[in-house]
Design an enzyme around this catalytic site. Structure first.
Site, PDB file in Angstrom:
ATOM      1  NE  ARG A 135      -1.646   1.900   3.549  1.00 31.66           N
ATOM      2  CZ  ARG A 135      -1.441   1.634   4.840  1.00 31.66           C
ATOM      3  NH1 ARG A 135      -2.014   0.609   5.418  1.00 31.66           N
ATOM      4  NH2 ARG A 135      -0.611   2.393   5.548  1.00 31.66           N
ATOM      5  CG  HIS A 152      -5.961   2.026   6.605  1.00 31.20           C
ATOM      6  ND1 HIS A 152      -6.070   0.744   6.129  1.00 31.20           N
ATOM      7  CD2 HIS A 152      -7.109   2.276   7.278  1.00 31.20           C
ATOM      8  CE1 HIS A 152      -7.233   0.229   6.499  1.00 31.20           C
ATOM      9  NE2 HIS A 152      -7.884   1.141   7.188  1.00 31.20           N
ATOM     10  CE1 TYR A 177       1.606   2.436   8.666  1.00 28.15           C
ATOM     11  CE2 TYR A 177       0.434   4.144   9.866  1.00 28.15           C
ATOM     12  CZ  TYR A 177       0.546   3.318   8.765  1.00 28.15           C
ATOM     13  OH  TYR A 177      -0.389   3.391   7.758  1.00 28.15           O
TER      14      TYR A 177
END
Length: 386
Positions: A278, A282, A291
């Site tokens: 990805r 998100h 992160y």
């Protein structure tokens, strides 16, 4: 002397004396991927999965991925401009979605999550219709049975059970069509997915479980969810699992086509793990810089699914600059239509939320409707008082 410094002076136990941490998940390089097109755009063969596509078909796959990515970019921009409440980007996952979707027949049925914009494109769903839910004006702007493409599912993993039940019905009807359930690596940790695997296996349902492992379940990496590669979970349920290069549109097409044909022959489910990434957040409410490292994203950028197919097209003489310009112009027209379509969407009737809750009506719903109507009227009364 502090407790911390005392602990620091004590010799560490050897790893052999400590409690076992369990088997370590193999690195991606150690796991064999089904791959037909390398990141450098080189065509390779696979002993079990082969595919022979014409120049026109290859150009079609490229067009699908480019237009899907442009649509996705427009939707992200519209959200940033306040035209959408939220958007879940598919950036980087175009090959997994286009390749698998182009393996489908018209009579196959698809159960998506909320990120399968490329699959929706291949099923003939108008891109603008995907945006109504994210704008908050409807619950999905298409008829699922018109394109055999179910409405987007927000509840994580639940669509795998819906797909399995539908596939069981297909088998009982004696049809030779198949069903595909799309889900992500995060959903693979949900109980619904485990139950779907069980029912699919026991009832030999003609369903393909297509997991897009994009490495991150929001901020949780895959290794925090499973100690074995996800495709190996199929072994415990008694059906085959395959890991495919999710950035290779040709491999995704070949493996999904194989799995669908297997399902149609009555041989039961297959789990496909499309190993992809990805590239974006998100959703537009997420900040992936919190992160994950930039180096990780850069490494996957070199595996871009569109770039590798474009390289192959150029090397084989299947496309030229005129073709790329044509696709670019088509994407501009589509983007303009989407922007205008979203901004012209009418707001829904506020009282419509009370419709179709019960087939024959309900006293409590009638009471709630009256209370809400009175609440809305109070704003008009306040304006008149001013």
């Amino acid at each position: 002397m502090t407790v911390e410094s005392t602990a620091a002076r004590k010799p560490r136990r050897s790893s052999s004396k400590r409690a076992s941490a369990g088997p370590k998940q193999p690195a991606a390089a150690e796991i064999q991927l089904v791959q037909l097109l390398t990141p450098e755009g080189k065509r390779v063969e696979h002993p079990e999965y082969s595919i022979d596509l014409s120049a026109e078909e290859l150009r079609g796959l490229y067009r699908d991925m480019v237009l899907t990515r442009r649509f996705d970019a427009e939707a992200t921009s519209l959200q940033r401009q306040g035209e959408l409440g939220l958007w879940a980007s598919l950036l980087g996952q175009e090959a997994a979605q286009i390749g698998s979707a182009r393996a489908l027949r018209d009579d196959d049925y698809v159960f998506p999550t909320y990120r399968e914009h490329g699959v929706a494109w291949c099923r003939g769903v108008d891109p603008t219709n995907l945006l109504g839910m994210f704008r908050g004006v409807n619950h999905g702007g298409w008829d699922p049975n018109l394109n055999n493409f179910h409405l987007y599912t927000i509840v994580i993993g639940s669509q795998t059970l819906h797909a399995t039940g539908y596939a069981m019905g297909v088998a009982k009807d004696g049809a030779d069509s198949a069903v595909v359930a799309y889900f992500g690596d995060g959903a693979s940790s949900q109980g619904d997915v485990a139950e779907a695997f069980t029912f699919g296996a026991v009832y030999n349902a003609p369903v393909v479980f297509f997991c897009q492992n994009n490495q991150w379940a929001i901020s949780l990496p895959t290794e925090k969810q499973s100690r074995v590669p996800l495709y190996q979970r199929a072994q415990g349920y008694g059906f085959p699992g395959v890991r495919v290069d999710g950035n290779d549109v040709l491999a995704c097409l070949a493996v999904t086509r194989w799995a669908l044909e297997r399902a149609r022959r009555g041989e039961g489910p297959t789990l496909i793990e499309a190993f992809t990434y990805r590239m974006g957040a998100h959703t537009t409410s997420d900040d992936p810089t919190k992160y994950r490292r930039d180096e990780e994203q850069e490494a996957w950028l070199a595996k871009d699914p569109i770039l590798r197919l474009k390289t192959y097209l150029e090397q084989t003489g299947c496309a030229d600059e005129a073709y790329y310009a044509e696709i670019e112009a088509e994407s501009d027209v589509m983007a303009k239509r989407i922007r205008e379509g979203v901004r012209s969407m009418p707001d829904p009737d506020k009282m419509a939320i009370f419709e179709n809750v019960y087939a024959d009506g309900h006293a409590l719903v009638d009471e709630e409707r009256a209370q809400f109507a009175a609440y809305q009227a109070s704003f008009a009364d306040a304006e008149e008082g001013n």
